[in-house]
Design an enzyme around this catalytic site. Structure first.
Site, PDB file in Angstrom:
ATOM      1  N   ASN A   1      -0.476  10.970   5.660  1.00  0.00           N
ATOM      2  CA  ASN A   1       0.779  10.901   6.408  1.00  0.00           C
ATOM      3  C   ASN A   1       1.582  12.160   6.148  1.00  0.00           C
ATOM      4  O   ASN A   1       1.164  13.033   5.386  1.00  0.00           O
ATOM      5  CB  ASN A   1       1.549   9.617   6.056  1.00  0.00           C
ATOM      6  CG  ASN A   1       1.906   9.572   4.593  1.00  0.00           C
ATOM      7  OD1 ASN A   1       2.625  10.429   4.100  1.00  0.00           O
ATOM      8  ND2 ASN A   1       1.377   8.582   3.880  1.00  0.00           N
TER       9      ASN A   1
ATOM     10  N   ASP B   1      -0.970   2.408   4.041  1.00  0.00           N
ATOM     11  CA  ASP B   1      -1.074   0.948   4.069  1.00  0.00           C
ATOM     12  C   ASP B   1      -2.513   0.464   3.995  1.00  0.00           C
ATOM     13  O   ASP B   1      -2.772  -0.645   3.561  1.00  0.00           O
ATOM     14  CB  ASP B   1      -0.421   0.420   5.347  1.00  0.00           C
ATOM     15  CG  ASP B   1       1.088   0.617   5.310  1.00  0.00           C
ATOM     16  OD1 ASP B   1       1.692   0.246   4.284  1.00  0.00           O
ATOM     17  OD2 ASP B   1       1.659   1.172   6.276  1.00  0.00           O
TER      18      ASP B   1
ATOM     19  N   PRO C   1      -3.305  -2.217  -2.069  1.00  0.00           N
ATOM     20  CA  PRO C   1      -2.389  -3.014  -2.890  1.00  0.00           C
ATOM     21  C   PRO C   1      -0.965  -2.533  -2.671  1.00  0.00           C
ATOM     22  O   PRO C   1      -0.744  -1.336  -2.464  1.00  0.00           O
ATOM     23  CB  PRO C   1      -2.836  -2.706  -4.329  1.00  0.00           C
ATOM     24  CG  PRO C   1      -3.609  -1.430  -4.239  1.00  0.00           C
ATOM     25  CD  PRO C   1      -4.214  -1.384  -2.869  1.00  0.00           C
ATOM     26  N   ASP C   2      -0.003  -3.452  -2.683  1.00  0.00           N
ATOM     27  CA  ASP C   2       1.403  -3.039  -2.597  1.00  0.00           C
ATOM     28  C   ASP C   2       1.866  -2.734  -4.020  1.00  0.00           C
ATOM     29  O   ASP C   2       2.101  -3.641  -4.824  1.00  0.00           O
ATOM     30  CB  ASP C   2       2.261  -4.134  -1.951  1.00  0.00           C
ATOM     31  CG  ASP C   2       3.652  -3.590  -1.623  1.00  0.00           C
ATOM     32  OD1 ASP C   2       4.247  -2.919  -2.494  1.00  0.00           O
ATOM     33  OD2 ASP C   2       4.132  -3.821  -0.497  1.00  0.00           O
ATOM     34  N   ILE C   3       1.987  -1.456  -4.324  1.00  0.00           N
ATOM     35  CA  ILE C   3       2.258  -1.015  -5.706  1.00  0.00           C
ATOM     36  C   ILE C   3       3.642  -1.486  -6.144  1.00  0.00           C
ATOM     37  O   ILE C   3       3.833  -1.976  -7.258  1.00  0.00           O
ATOM     38  CB  ILE C   3       2.145   0.523  -5.802  1.00  0.00           C
ATOM     39  CG1 ILE C   3       0.782   0.971  -5.277  1.00  0.00           C
ATOM     40  CG2 ILE C   3       2.355   0.990  -7.234  1.00  0.00           C
ATOM     41  CD1 ILE C   3       0.666   2.468  -5.030  1.00  0.00           C
TER      42      ILE C   3
ATOM     43  N   LYS D   1       9.645  -7.486  -1.292  1.00  0.00           N
ATOM     44  CA  LYS D   1       8.985  -6.790  -2.403  1.00  0.00           C
ATOM     45  C   LYS D   1       9.590  -7.135  -3.756  1.00  0.00           C
ATOM     46  O   LYS D   1       9.000  -6.858  -4.788  1.00  0.00           O
ATOM     47  CB  LYS D   1       9.043  -5.286  -2.174  1.00  0.00           C
ATOM     48  CG  LYS D   1       8.455  -4.889  -0.825  1.00  0.00           C
ATOM     49  CD  LYS D   1       7.861  -3.511  -0.841  1.00  0.00           C
ATOM     50  CE  LYS D   1       7.249  -3.196   0.516  1.00  0.00           C
ATOM     51  NZ  LYS D   1       6.181  -2.227   0.416  1.00  0.00           N
TER      52      LYS D   1
HETATM   53  N1  CTP Z   1       4.840   0.823  -1.216  1.00  0.00           N
HETATM   54  C1  CTP Z   1       3.968   0.574  -2.243  1.00  0.00           C
HETATM   55  N2  CTP Z   1       2.680   0.237  -1.971  1.00  0.00           N
HETATM   56  C2  CTP Z   1       2.244   0.137  -0.709  1.00  0.00           C
HETATM   57  C3  CTP Z   1       3.130   0.372   0.362  1.00  0.00           C
HETATM   58  C4  CTP Z   1       4.425   0.737   0.068  1.00  0.00           C
HETATM   59  O1  CTP Z   1       4.372   0.681  -3.397  1.00  0.00           O
HETATM   60  N3  CTP Z   1       0.974  -0.184  -0.479  1.00  0.00           N
HETATM   61  C5  CTP Z   1       6.234   1.155  -1.529  1.00  0.00           C
HETATM   62  C6  CTP Z   1       6.678   2.536  -1.135  1.00  0.00           C
HETATM   63  O2  CTP Z   1       6.486   3.483  -2.175  1.00  0.00           O
HETATM   64  C7  CTP Z   1       8.153   2.328  -0.860  1.00  0.00           C
HETATM   65  C8  CTP Z   1       8.218   0.893  -0.330  1.00  0.00           C
HETATM   66  O3  CTP Z   1       7.043   0.261  -0.806  1.00  0.00           O
HETATM   67  O4  CTP Z   1       8.925   2.372  -2.024  1.00  0.00           O
HETATM   68  C9  CTP Z   1       8.289   0.758   1.145  1.00  0.00           C
HETATM   69  O5  CTP Z   1       7.251   1.507   1.736  1.00  0.00           O
HETATM   70  P1  CTP Z   1       6.985   1.410   3.290  1.00  0.00           P
HETATM   71  O6  CTP Z   1       5.768   2.206   3.606  1.00  0.00           O
HETATM   72  O7  CTP Z   1       8.241   1.724   4.020  1.00  0.00           O
HETATM   73  O8  CTP Z   1       6.736  -0.145   3.392  1.00  0.00           O
HETATM   74  P2  CTP Z   1       5.534  -0.989   3.838  1.00  0.00           P
HETATM   75  O9  CTP Z   1       5.435  -2.158   2.958  1.00  0.00           O
HETATM   76  O10 CTP Z   1       4.314  -0.149   3.944  1.00  0.00           O
HETATM   77  O11 CTP Z   1       6.022  -1.490   5.253  1.00  0.00           O
HETATM   78  P3  CTP Z   1       5.743  -0.938   6.721  1.00  0.00           P
HETATM   79  O12 CTP Z   1       4.772   0.191   6.617  1.00  0.00           O
HETATM   80  O13 CTP Z   1       5.208  -2.106   7.426  1.00  0.00           O
HETATM   81  O14 CTP Z   1       7.089  -0.507   7.218  1.00  0.00           O
END
Ligand code: CTP
Length: 395
Positions: A208, A276, A304-306, A341
């Site tokens: 990105n 993502d 994984p959502d970190i 989150k």
């Molecule tokens: N984040 C994370 N792990 C992921 C995706 C996001 O830790 N796999 C964290 C990012 O570092 C940021 C926050 O979550 O602090 C939001 O990231 P964003 O990309 O805006 O959110 P997403 O959950 O990916 O939502 P979307 O792309 O659907 O807007």
């Protein structure tokens, strides 16, 4: 740096010539420099040059301290605010580690009650030698600041770590060493920054537009506020801010592992634009066109959502700050992310313009308490404003 007195000890290495520029930089920043030239150093720069640049007498030998009565070596070692050894040779580091005092420079270092900053420069093999590494570890264990040398081509024709950092970087280190304790002294701040790259095959990836600039600025501001900072950085070519420990990662899964490995974090600021999805079963050989004209089918799997994982973990830092890069309905999306989150704050920024890669930003801090707007400013100013609020929240 106004009014700060630096005792600059110049060791015997070719990098000694850079100490001349360093004197100019310190003086331009308002500091005062008194030089101590070792016998080795005198083969590379002259006392005359150093005296002219510092506008102070240059001290060369213990026995030459003409005014031992009024300017003894003890006084010389203590009247400074900071002792800087630049360049610090392997020999000088070894003597410092062993507590040897056999010339003016080493005697002053042993006798001082002031902070000491050593800036090593030497041949790559000498730097990597186990003896030098052990000496550096000993000195760091005694709260002497030893800067890591830079990688690069050396005067001796070899390549690797051992080069003296450029004088402006040494000046940054001097500023940091002189700094009074800051609002984040004693705190550990974890920052994630940059994009992640998700491999399609060994030569291609999904990425990105994140530049990492905002995250790096936050890491730098936290270090300047006195924090110990761990910066988990996705693939960007930005220089590491001074005083920051950087962990380089490529993919979201590597970033998750690096965040998980960080111990004793007080505040986490998750600025990274984490991909993502990653490609399921990315092959370890390059994908070739098969002649059918059909593109390969890529199966994407959610990463994984970190941030959410950190918030749910038993080792959750006291303050967790997420970022939300949005192109529309910025506040509404940030509020939803805050709840989803489990973060304390979501810093929302509108990336519909040229924020990604640009030098300016404008953000909204969304928390359970409401929304605070930080108006458009350079990214380092946004970082400073955020760090100030983080320090207050941890207090
Ligand atoms: N984040 C994370 N792990 C992921 C995706 C996001 O830790 N796999 C964290 C990012 O570092 C940021 C926050 O979550 O602090 C939001 O990231 P964003 O990309 O805006 O959110 P997403 O959950 O990916 O939502 P979307 O792309 O659907 O807007």
């Amino acid at each position: 740096m106004h009014g700060k007195r630096i005792l600059l000890i110049i060791g015997g290495g070719i990098a000694a010539y850079k100490s001349c520029e360093l004197i100019r930089l310190i003086r331009r920043a308002g500091g005062e420099v008194t030089c101590v030239l070792t016998e080795g150093g005198s083969h590379f720069v002259t006392a005359m040059t150093l005296a002219a640049l510092s506008e102070n007498p240059v001290h060369t030998t213990l026995w030459d301290l003409r005014n031992e009565v009024e300017m003894g070596h003890i006084q010389l070692s203590r009247q400074a605010d900071l002792v800087v050894v630049c360049p610090a040779t392997a020999n000088m580091l070894a003597k410092m580690a062993a507590g040897i005092a056999d010339d003016l420079a080493t005697t002053l270092i042993l006798a001082t009650d002031k902070p000491v900053l050593a800036v090593p420069a030497m041949n790559v093999r000498m730097w990597l030698n186990a003896a030098t590494q052990a000496n550096v570890a000993t000195l760091r264990g005694r709260a002497i600041t030893v800067i890591d040398p830079e990688d690069g081509a050396m005067a001796c024709g070899e390549y690797g770590p051992g080069r003296l950092p450029e004088p402006p970087q040494v000046l940054d280190a001097i500023r940091a060493a002189l700094r009074e304790p800051g609002p984040l002294t004693g705190r550990h701040v974890l920052v994630t920054a940059g994009p992640t790259h998700e491999a399609i095959d060994p030569v291609r990836y999904i990425a990105n537009r994140s530049s990492g600039l905002q995250g790096f600025a936050i890491a730098e501001a936290a270090a300047q506020a006195g924090a110990r900072v761990t910066l988990v950085a996705g693939p960007v070519t930005l220089p590491t801010p001074f005083g920051v420990t950087r962990v380089n990662v490529e993919s979201a899964r590597e970033m998750a592992a690096a965040v998980d490995a960080a111990q004793g974090v007080d505040a986490a600021v998750m600025v990274a634009a984490v991909a993502d999805w990653h490609v399921a079963g990315a092959p370890d050989r390059k994908i070739k066109k098969d002649g059918s004209g059909q593109p390969p089918a890529l199966v994407l799997v959610e990463n994984p959502d970190i941030l959410a994982t950190l918030c749910a973990s038993p080792r959750r830092p006291r303050l967790v700050v997420g970022f939300a890069a949005e192109t529309h309905d910025v506040i509404a999306h940030a509020k939803a992310k805050l709840a989803r989150k489990g973060a304390d704050w979501i810093v929302a920024n509108d990336v519909s313009g040229d924020v990604m890669g640009g030098s300016r930003n404008a953000v909204h801090i969304v928390s359970a308490g409401g929304v605070e707007n930080i108006p458009e400013a350079p990214k380092h100013a946004i970082a400073a404003a955020l760090i100030e609020r983080i320090a207050r929240a941890l207090d």
